[in-house]
Design an enzyme around this catalytic site. Structure first.
Site, PDB file in Angstrom:
ATOM      1  N   ARG A 508      12.139  -0.456  18.553  1.00  0.00           N
ATOM      2  CA  ARG A 508      12.309  -1.121  17.262  1.00  0.00           C
ATOM      3  C   ARG A 508      11.211  -2.138  17.002  1.00  0.00           C
ATOM      4  O   ARG A 508      10.720  -2.268  15.880  1.00  0.00           O
ATOM      5  CB  ARG A 508      13.671  -1.819  17.219  1.00  0.00           C
ATOM      6  CG  ARG A 508      13.949  -2.592  15.935  1.00  0.00           C
ATOM      7  CD  ARG A 508      14.048  -1.671  14.741  1.00  0.00           C
ATOM      8  NE  ARG A 508      14.350  -2.428  13.523  1.00  0.00           N
ATOM      9  CZ  ARG A 508      14.611  -1.879  12.348  1.00  0.00           C
ATOM     10  NH1 ARG A 508      14.620  -0.556  12.234  1.00  0.00           N
ATOM     11  NH2 ARG A 508      14.867  -2.624  11.295  1.00  0.00           N
ATOM     12  N   GLU A 509      10.813  -2.861  18.023  1.00  0.00           N
ATOM     13  CA  GLU A 509       9.851  -3.943  17.848  1.00  0.00           C
ATOM     14  C   GLU A 509       8.435  -3.445  17.590  1.00  0.00           C
ATOM     15  O   GLU A 509       7.738  -3.964  16.715  1.00  0.00           O
ATOM     16  CB  GLU A 509       9.852  -4.851  19.088  1.00  0.00           C
ATOM     17  CG  GLU A 509      11.124  -5.658  19.294  1.00  0.00           C
ATOM     18  CD  GLU A 509      11.211  -6.862  18.359  1.00  0.00           C
ATOM     19  OE1 GLU A 509      10.280  -7.062  17.558  1.00  0.00           O
ATOM     20  OE2 GLU A 509      12.208  -7.602  18.440  1.00  0.00           O
ATOM     21  N   SER A 510       7.989  -2.467  18.354  1.00  0.00           N
ATOM     22  CA  SER A 510       6.570  -2.093  18.307  1.00  0.00           C
ATOM     23  C   SER A 510       6.318  -0.595  18.264  1.00  0.00           C
ATOM     24  O   SER A 510       5.159  -0.186  18.195  1.00  0.00           O
ATOM     25  CB  SER A 510       5.854  -2.656  19.536  1.00  0.00           C
ATOM     26  OG  SER A 510       6.307  -1.997  20.718  1.00  0.00           O
TER      27      SER A 510
END
Length: 647
Positions: A508-510
């Site tokens: 989700r983050e990167s």
């Protein structure tokens, strides 16, 4: 500058990218590629240091190297003042399959504008640029060439804006103003834009440009801007269009601070002034939006009809979440029909419609909705399956592609450049190339082949981007790759956290891009903020440099430790911990309800005030389940303890 890859280098790249054996002289070609890579690094260093004689000696030997256009780009950009228009156009033409033309064009035009080389500027700028500074240079160049009509049209269009414009626009504006082209209509148009942008100083400046006839109206507008709650004290005659402008913009401003008073004034003004459709919509949208955001109880009776007129799903969704927070199930049933057909088909509102039916006692209707939703994949589908006590539907369909279709892609100059950019640790440039490749190859079948190629090369974020572009939603192997699995498993074990949870956060983050950096400065796979990273590193008895956050091992070490700290703070509750990972633990403390006022977990997640955080929690919980499925270890979306906890 021929900008093409040689057959020899292409063959070496094909071997390196696919592992395929090529005929002799494989060793010789590999050696040639190694030499070219080394020389490219030397040439880049020469450019960085401005050692142009050394660079000119190295450049001829790199004519066939895929990244030769990058050498030319950096050279021409550093020496933009000396580049002739013909050479600039030639570079743009020969590098058109890359993202470099627009980058170089921006550098070249900005330098030509600064130098006032107007003929050179227009010789390269075939049309009006997109950048505001370059637009101003463009119309200054038009003026210098005597095209006053184009210059004045551009000047007026650029001047009418709610914020101050770049300094490079001042000579254009000064010439335009001296020409006498400024009218009260133009002054008023910019005044209103500055009003909406809340630019007080700009409003005062613009007001001074108006005529004596306009001055009383400008004064009224400024007075209402300063004290919108006192706007009823201003004289706004019904026979002037200025009155409608002042009243409508003033009401929009007042709605930010007092939606209840704004609605009261709006009803008064509707009886006194004739507003056009756009003004009506702007005022009602502002009152509705701020009434919803501030939960203004007094305006509730007005809202249903207003939402029906506005037909804006975002506003309806805010109202639905307000009702959800109070678990007002009849209100939810009454409000759902205000959504568009498309909005009502979203999984989120099908789920809550089923819950509302269930609360009313219509278990058959609720079950029918749950059953359809449970055949899909996603957060609400998993919740629906849990309601039915059914296994989750993952609908995984790996792409079945002809391997012969992937091989030609390796011959694309752009793909070869991406491979070499990765070798030189230029991940961001590689991603720019990939974005261009996906844009140029917009057929779903082509994008699917590109997704498979990226997956094979370990270009994880690129594979995800391509699969999403191709709308290959069910190709879970491409959309949810498992890179750095040893690292996640190691630190998952150290922190006693399932590795799939760490992978879900990183996805989700990167999207598994180690060089990722957010607009606010979060870095690396798990998007750790430097300040947070230093704090966590200190708690672990180690130090941290900001650059360390781009290292996969260090990033996961710190990200997993921070996540563990959040889990400990919230008694192992992943819902709170994930919300805190995204928005900060202090916000989560504020969002939690007091004892005796708790709501079910699904309601709490759905009513998280920040949309980004709400989507984040739902996504990571869902991604965790997907990764567990792909690794053969399916579990539930929420643990029994998380379902029983008070929220």
């Amino acid at each position: 500058m021929r900008y093409r890859a040689s057959v020899v280098v292409a063959g070496v790249l094909l071997q390196l990218l696919t592992g395929a054996m090529v005929a002799a002289p494989a060793a010789a070609t590999a050696e040639s590629l190694s030499t070219a890579r080394h020389q490219y690094g030397d040439a880049m260093k020469a450019i960085d240091k401005g050692r142009w004689t050394e660079y000119e000696q190295l450049r001829p030997g790199l004519e066939e190297y895929p990244l030769s256009i990058y050498l030319d780009y950096f050279q021409l950009s550093r020496q933009a003042r000396q580049v002739r228009p013909a050479d600039a156009r030639r570079f743009i033409r020969l590098s058109e399959d890359s993202p470099l033309p627009n980058r170089f064009l921006s550098v070249y035009l900005r330098q030509a504008g600064k130098d006032r080389r107007w003929n050179d500027f227009l010789a390269v700028a075939e049309k009006e640029p997109n950048n505001v500074e370059l637009k101003c240079y463009y119309f200054r160049a038009k003026l210098a060439q005597g095209d006053r009509l184009a210059a004045w049209e551009g000047a007026e269009r650029l001047w009418v804006h709610g914020s101050s414009r770049p300094k490079v626009c001042d000579p254009l504006f000064d010439a335009w103003l001296k020409s006498g082209e400024l009218s009260d209509d133009v002054v008023w148009a910019r005044l209103l834009k500055a009003f909406d942008a809340r630019e007080t100083s700009l409003m005062q400046y613009v007001a001074r440009k108006g005529s004596d006839e306009l001055r009383p109206w400008s004064d009224r507008l400024l007075a209402i801007y300063r004290k919108p709650d006192k706007m009823r004290g201003q004289s706004l005659p019904g026979d002037s269009t200025y009155s409608q402008d002042i009243a409508s913009h003033g009401l929009v401003r007042l709605a930010r601070y007092s939606p209840e008073l704004a609605l009261q004034y709006w009803r008064d003004y509707q009886a006194e002034l004739s507003f056009n459709a756009e003004q009506v919509r702007n005022v009602e949208y502002a009152i509705a939006r701020h009434s919803l955001l501030s939960e203004t109880e007094a305006n509730i009776p007005w809202l249903p009809d207003a939402l029906g007129r506005l037909q804006d799903d975002k506003l309806v969704e805010i109202r639905l979440r307000w009702l959800l927070a109070g678990q007002d199930w009849p209100g939810i049933e009454q409000t759902l029909p205000l959504l568009s057909d498309q909005g009502r088909e979203e999984g989120v509102w099908r789920y809550w419609e089923a819950i509302a039916l269930e609360q009313r006692g219509d278990t058959g209707g609720a079950r029918a909705l749950f059953e359809v939703l449970a055949t899909e994949r996603g957060y609400y589908s998993f919740l629906a399956a849990d309601r039915l006590d059914q296994p989750y539907a993952f609908n995984h369909q790996p792409l079945v592609l002809d391997s012969a279709g992937t091989a030609p892609l390796l011959q694309l100059p752009a793909v070869q450049r991406i491979g070499e950019l990765h070798f030189h640790d230029e991940a961001n440039l590689a991603h720019s190339e990939w974005f261009k490749v996906l844009s140029d190859n917009d057929e779903p079948q082509q994008q699917q082949q590109l997704a498979r190629l990226a997956y094979q090369q370990g270009w994880h974020r690129m594979a995800i981007d391509a699969a999403n572009r191709a709308r290959a939603w069910d190709a879970l192997d491409l959309r949810f790759p498992t890179p750095y699995q040893d690292t996640f498993e190691h630190y998952g074990g150290v922190r006693q956290v399932p590795s799939t949870e760490l992978m879900a956060i990183a996805r989700r983050e990167s999207a598994f891009f180690p060089a990722a950096r957010s607009p606010v400065g979060a870095r690396g796979l798990m998007q750790v903020m430097p300040a947070t990273g230093k704090q966590v590193a200190s708690s672990l008895g180690t130090s941290l440099r900001s650059a360390d956050l781009y290292d996969v091992d260090r990033n996961v070490l710190l990200g997993s430790a921070y996540y563990r700290q959040l889990l400990d703070r919230f008694d192992g509750n992943r819902v709170f911990a994930l919300a805190a990972y995204n928005a900060g633990p202090h916000r989560v403390d504020r969002w939690r309800n007091k004892p005796g006022q708790e709501v079910p977990v699904e309601v709490w997640v759905e009513t998280i005030p920040y949309r980004e955080t709400r989507n984040y929690v739902q996504a990571v919980l869902s991604y965790n389940v997907v990764f567990q499925y792909l690794m053969g270890d399916t579990r539930s979306l929420l643990t029994p303890a998380e379902r029983k906890a008070g929220y």
